[in-house]
Design an enzyme around this catalytic site. Sequence first.
Site, PDB file in Angstrom:
ATOM      1  N   SER A 276       6.061   0.833  -8.610  1.00 31.17           N
ATOM      2  CA  SER A 276       5.717  -0.510  -9.230  1.00 31.17           C
ATOM      3  C   SER A 276       4.664  -0.934  -8.322  1.00 31.17           C
ATOM      4  CB  SER A 276       6.765  -1.416  -9.242  1.00 31.17           C
ATOM      5  OG  SER A 276       6.485  -2.818  -9.573  1.00 31.17           O
ATOM      6  N   LYS A 282      11.568  -0.136  -8.009  1.00 31.99           N
ATOM      7  CA  LYS A 282      11.619   0.516  -9.152  1.00 31.99           C
ATOM      8  C   LYS A 282      11.261   2.073  -9.419  1.00 31.99           C
ATOM      9  CE  LYS A 282      10.201  -1.593 -12.889  1.00 31.99           C
ATOM     10  NZ  LYS A 282       9.555  -2.207 -13.679  1.00 31.99           N
ATOM     11  N   ASN A 284       9.970   3.806 -12.700  1.00 31.69           N
ATOM     12  CA  ASN A 284       9.774   3.837 -14.071  1.00 31.69           C
ATOM     13  C   ASN A 284       9.515   5.226 -14.627  1.00 31.69           C
ATOM     14  OD1 ASN A 284       9.227   0.851 -13.782  1.00 31.69           O
ATOM     15  ND2 ASN A 284       7.445   1.103 -12.864  1.00 31.69           N
ATOM     16  N   ARG A 315     -19.457  17.058 -51.710  1.00 26.04           N
ATOM     17  CA  ARG A 315     -19.339  16.605 -50.077  1.00 26.04           C
ATOM     18  C   ARG A 315     -19.193  15.254 -50.126  1.00 26.04           C
ATOM     19  NH1 ARG A 315     -23.568  20.124 -47.964  1.00 26.04           N
ATOM     20  NH2 ARG A 315     -23.115  19.130 -46.095  1.00 26.04           N
TER      21      ARG A 315
END
Length: 467
Positions: A276, A282, A284, A315
């Site tokens: 972080s 942290k 994550n 087409r």
Amino acid sequence: MSVSIFDSFLTTQDMIAVFDDAAIVQGMLRFEQALAAAQAEQGMLPAAAARAIAGVCKAQLYDIPAIVGAGRRAGSLAIPLVRELTRTVALYDAEAAARVHWGSTSQDVIDTAMVLATRDALRLLDDGLHQLCGHLLQLAERHSATPVLARTLMQPAQVSSFGFKVAGWLAPLVRARARLRDCAARALQLQLGGAVGTLSVMGEQGAAVAARVAADLGLKLADATWHTQRDEWVRLGLEVAVLSGSMGKIATDLSLMAQGEIAELAEPSGNGRGGSSAMPHKRNPVSAMIALAAATRAPQHAAALLASMGQQHERGLGNWQAELAEWPQLFLSAHGALQALNEAFAGLVVDPDRMRRNIDALQGLVFAEAASAALAVAIGRPAAHQLLEKMSADTLASGRQLADVLAAAVRADPQLNEKIDLPALAALFDPATAAEPARRLAAWQLAGLREQNAAFNANPFHHRTNA
């Protein structure tokens, strides 16, 4: 192809290279080379002309950004590319230049180039699935008997085994390998029909030329031109979207089990991974994040492919072009998710002790159904259910374990004490015992998944180098 900084964050350089502008242009030139060679083999142009065309079918000889810019004005990338190819061939052989692109049309060139690129993209996906399925097989086998909470509606439900949960992640990926291969066998086909799909310019030689081009490129020979018959092609794209969804399911569970309050799993860390910018503590789940991003984007890309199928007459106008733009996005996202999950599961941290503590913290309430079923044999289902409801409420109120509350209630009631085997009842509150049904099912399921996956590994996804 050029991708935004945020797209590149969610995919891989390998998949970007597959759909890069130079790769698509080279695929288009490879088609022109194979077409000229096939026509020479059928006696429709001199062999020397085919060699002259082949000699300059190299993307590095051309100003690709200029061709892309001119393609926007012309309405098709093939128009300026064929013009430049013709001009370059004329430098060496004027007669050969007159036969460049003969009997084909812009969509033939572009569709076939996309098929060639998609074959490379599918090989990357299959290789990634090979790796991820291997990680999950090992993980499931190692933790086949590890007790873990099963959760329904985001709430603790019963005790399962972590191996059984992982087998549930693995099974859709093994099925994805099978279905992608099946769809590829039908969808990776040559596009060659000429202006309206009838091969009219090449006359009676058209079918033979198409067969030779398909063989040269290692592609299936289509039963008929599929300029506006996009069912097999779109079906392949939808399978890639489903794969992204399956990876999103894995990522969802991984991210929830990695939450700090749960802490049963953790992605690998170190070297700045999952950090972080503001909170040093942290960790994550960045792999889960990338896979969830792919799963979030896939439905929109899949919907665009489906919306593009209503193409006009022989087409399409606008819808085919929309399909071309959407197609690579599915593969970019899916491969980014695969690589991210492979990184996560290569170093996944599993905490069986925390899994056990999370079970124990629920005061034995997750064993209530098993206890009720056992008591029902002795006192009937309604009475057993009523008793467990009361004992569960008493457990929550007292802060004690359900097993202790229930045992005390049984001992206090002479009729219950006579009918109920307390040691057998106590055994139902053992997490290892509770996980045993899941372990047995996981062992049975993993045997089949291991066999299927081994068969895929022994037969790598068919891929030919078309350089």
